[in-house]
Motif scaffolding. Sequence first.
Motif, short mmCIF file in Angstrom:
data_model
loop_
_atom_site.label_atom_id
_atom_site.label_comp_id
_atom_site.label_asym_id
_atom_site.label_seq_id
_atom_site.Cartn_x
_atom_site.Cartn_y
_atom_site.Cartn_z
N THR B 38 -25.92 -33.89 -56.90
CA THR B 38 -25.00 -34.44 -55.71
C THR B 38 -23.89 -35.19 -56.32
N GLY B 318 -34.88 -48.12 -51.69
CA GLY B 318 -34.96 -46.89 -50.88
C GLY B 318 -34.01 -47.02 -49.77
N PHE B 327 -25.80 -41.65 -57.03
CA PHE B 327 -25.02 -40.35 -56.98
C PHE B 327 -23.60 -40.64 -57.65
N TYR B 358 -42.74 -44.20 -48.75
CA TYR B 358 -41.00 -43.93 -48.32
C TYR B 358 -40.28 -44.40 -49.51
N GLU B 359 -40.25 -45.71 -49.87
CA GLU B 359 -39.30 -46.31 -50.64
C GLU B 359 -39.35 -45.46 -51.94
N SER B 360 -40.28 -45.02 -52.44
CA SER B 360 -40.36 -44.56 -53.81
C SER B 360 -39.96 -43.27 -53.78
N ALA B 361 -40.16 -42.47 -52.69
CA ALA B 361 -39.52 -41.00 -52.47
C ALA B 361 -38.19 -41.14 -52.31
N MET B 362 -37.71 -41.89 -51.53
CA MET B 362 -36.33 -41.86 -51.38
C MET B 362 -35.62 -42.02 -52.61
N LEU B 364 -36.78 -41.67 -55.69
CA LEU B 364 -37.16 -40.37 -56.49
C LEU B 364 -36.13 -39.26 -56.29
N ASN B 365 -35.92 -39.00 -55.02
CA ASN B 365 -34.82 -37.84 -54.46
C ASN B 365 -33.45 -38.08 -55.19
N MET B 369 -31.42 -36.07 -57.57
CA MET B 369 -30.27 -35.46 -57.34
C MET B 369 -28.69 -36.21 -58.03
N MET B 399 -45.73 -37.37 -58.27
CA MET B 399 -44.32 -37.33 -57.53
C MET B 399 -43.29 -36.71 -58.51
N MET B 402 -43.70 -33.49 -59.39
CA MET B 402 -43.10 -32.42 -58.24
C MET B 402 -41.41 -32.47 -58.08
N MET B 406 -38.87 -29.52 -58.50
CA MET B 406 -37.77 -29.17 -57.54
C MET B 406 -36.19 -29.18 -58.49
#
Lengths: 516, 516
Positions: B38, B318, B327, B358-362, B364-365, B369, B399, B402, B406
């Motif tokens: 991104t 997050g 980014f 939520y915070e961690s996954a935001m 991580l993504n 990216m 995570m 995963m 991705m």
Amino acid sequence: MSVEAVGTVRRGRGARKANRVAFDTTMLPALHRKLPLTEPMTPEQVEKIDAASMHILENVGVQFRDEIALADWKKAGAKVEGEMVYLDRHHVRELIATIPETFTYHARDPGKSLPFGRDHGMFIPMTGAPYLRDLEDERRNPTLDDLAMFHKLAHMLPAMHSSAHHIVEPYDHPISQRHLRITYSSMKHSDKTFMGMTTSPKNAEDVMDMCDILFGADFIDTHPVVTGNCNGNSPLVWDETMLGAMRAFCRRNQPVLCSPFVLGGANTPASVAPTVAQLNAEALSALAYTQVIRKGAPAIYGHYLSTVSMKSGAPMAGTPEISLMNFMIGQMARYYGVPWRTSNTLGGAKTFDAQAGYESAMTLNAVLMAGANYMWHSAGWNEAGMHCSTAKFIVDAEMCAMGYRMAEGVRWDDFDEALAAVADIGPGGHYLGHPHTLENFQRAFFMPEMFDNNSIEQWMAEGSVEITGRALNRAKDLLAAYEEPKLDEGVDEALRDYIARREREIPAADALNQEY
Amino acid sequence: MSVEAVGTVRRGRGARKANRVAFDTTMLPALHRKLPLTEPMTPEQVEKIDAASMHILENVGVQFRDEIALADWKKAGAKVEGEMVYLDRHHVRELIATIPETFTYHARDPGKSLPFGRDHGMFIPMTGAPYLRDLEDERRNPTLDDLAMFHKLAHMLPAMHSSAHHIVEPYDHPISQRHLRITYSSMKHSDKTFMGMTTSPKNAEDVMDMCDILFGADFIDTHPVVTGNCNGNSPLVWDETMLGAMRAFCRRNQPVLCSPFVLGGANTPASVAPTVAQLNAEALSALAYTQVIRKGAPAIYGHYLSTVSMKSGAPMAGTPEISLMNFMIGQMARYYGVPWRTSNTLGGAKTFDAQAGYESAMTLNAVLMAGANYMWHSAGWNEAGMHCSTAKFIVDAEMCAMGYRMAEGVRWDDFDEALAAVADIGPGGHYLGHPHTLENFQRAFFMPEMFDNNSIEQWMAEGSVEITGRALNRAKDLLAAYEEPKLDEGVDEALRDYIARREREIPAADALNQEY
């Protein structure tokens, strides 16, 4: 878990009451994306998926289990053998070419009407839950009052662009008449856009009639106001109920989501790209049929997307392949110039624990970066859709607001001014009192209200409340502050008369049917 | 929360024991990204940030609070006034040009050495926590045994590419001698790459000495084996401790993370793009100095990145602006051709609740990216870094696995074969027994072990265990199955002798210093 206690002062009802005025419930405009999308496929790979899907449509065929649809297809010139329809790729392309790439969703409050398609996106709450976790986090069957509660919350949460329809299944009303009460609840408790029931062709027609009452005769034939969902039975089957409901919507120019229902590995191949090829063929076959029903009717490329655990057979969410498939499907929808729907904030957690947070955020990110237009199931979904969590509804809505901000991209309008601040402050200083900070802090960095970022000492002093408790407190406060967006009295009466008449006409079946 | 009970059979110790053999602890190779990144900035916007940063370096200047560094800069031809250093943009570009864009991280087990830079990424656990939540989810001060536990888990979790260093602060050992025990623990309990303490220049030199013992004399001067972190004091200050530690690492050819420590809005402007411009100037000034110390030494563009709540002053994680800044920073690091570090799975939750997920996954993504190479704080971080959660350590690591999947992108190798399956199965069938499914299901769709996707009835029958409990059970099982990757006996003895000698030389200060 434990920490040494340093205090037990709880925020009581009084403290919450005092905060009531602080809620900003202004709906966010339709998301207008500026962040570049994630596109994992080369143009050649997009064409490879397209060619594979067209090959499926031409050679494997799609089953339309519905006599009217089969007759329509024959009349339209498709090859029909029994229930099998074989669609020529040129025919498919010609049909889907008349689907509008963009249109406006008209809401009861015209200020909440939304541009739709291309770079625009909207968030819609989850629907269809046979259970809820309520304001006390109790898991139980929902009632019409519970449904009204979610419609009120959807009305007040800024990132929710729709009140949807049966967010939860109201078990206290006969199933055969439920669609009427659900539609009325969507219309009455919120003035945002909403969804319409597609549980039978006749139910869908009732929704159309109620939209005629709400918006005035003939309005909807030229103005999309309500969204219907038609699930496919993957692989490659569309059934009579869904196709009949689709006709009811398309004939009145109302958008339908053409949604293959994918359990990756169970009803598709155990592989990402081939699953997308099959799903794409399924979606195309339904999108094409919408244009057989009514040329130029709005229609939305849809899907419900999960992968299946090969250990347990259970559907999974938040997994990497679901993200990849979302990215790819977005590319396909844009290739065809058709708006598209996906599912947001999915997950299989049984409570609102960290699993729910991870799963939902993984999905949210994928959906945003994939560029979906109609982001359904954006609040409340938990337990693979078996329950709508009130706490999660609140937090998901704030997560959508954060995702919205991210997808808007980077602001540059104050760049030079802020750089001047860097020179002003110099090495070792701080910016908290600088005029640029004072002017910009409110819009500079999103301040999530459901995340607690205080010290553990402050958090304990406020009662050691985890996010579930904080979100439920917020839900209670919002509901206490709810103001009904009043329907015109004549319209309200006409809607209630319509429901009364239809309820006299429709048998209540087995009294309160608890099965769905 | 509650649901009607349908069973209370708990998975006991026996059931867990039976599962022990099932763990695959094989380390994943270095992530090799294929998913497009991104990149929100146009090339012109990248140049705009670059120009703004260079303007800061030339005109605002950077404070180096360290006499040796100031002398080094004078000798290198920079304009030095007091502690202020003003760097010409051509000089900066010339200096950073010799930073290697790629190199290999050498691990004790050569099979776990990692290609690094450009498309390659690695996950490193969190470090520096003054508290842990332990195997019973109790929050308390950590000991050397707790640190060893995390090193063992990092050794066994496939997505973790490093055992890091002081994942938690071992409070049962004098602070002045702690770096020796921490380094030994990293080296002994895992044969993956690790990090080295930079708490003082002398401590950093001790780490270098211990690496000489572990890898053999002279090896490290030509082989990166250990990472040091040097935090900046934003805005625009580098202090003596960090610069001295930096010299210890650079002189021995070991990579340092040049990490401005950003609390967006407090020590940077309240705006995304200007914050990146300041951070970029800070990182460039330290990266340039690494090459003054030793031309060609590996160095990594770093940062710790949070935004500050303007309501409470608390750091947030997050949030959308942190994603946007990640980014953008990725684009800047690639523009300069320098590998870069960011922080993963951050958050401010006090427990392992949905907020933490939520915070961690935001994060991580965003990190994935953004294309970060050195993804630090990838497991365990909670409560703004105040504690390392054992449960979260386990789940974060899954995570990351995963996210890894991705970021690898889409496989196409079985596309034609799977399409043949679509024709085989046809409309209305299912794929579970098809040969393609049987051949591919294990690699087709990631099956997370920490997410429970069973029905609520099954979940209740297994004791209604939320993810925290499941992850702690997994941690216990992993530790029971842990096998130490034995150090060569002579090396082990030499390390222990070294530590004994240094502990005789270093005063233990105030016995067990509980402050950090």
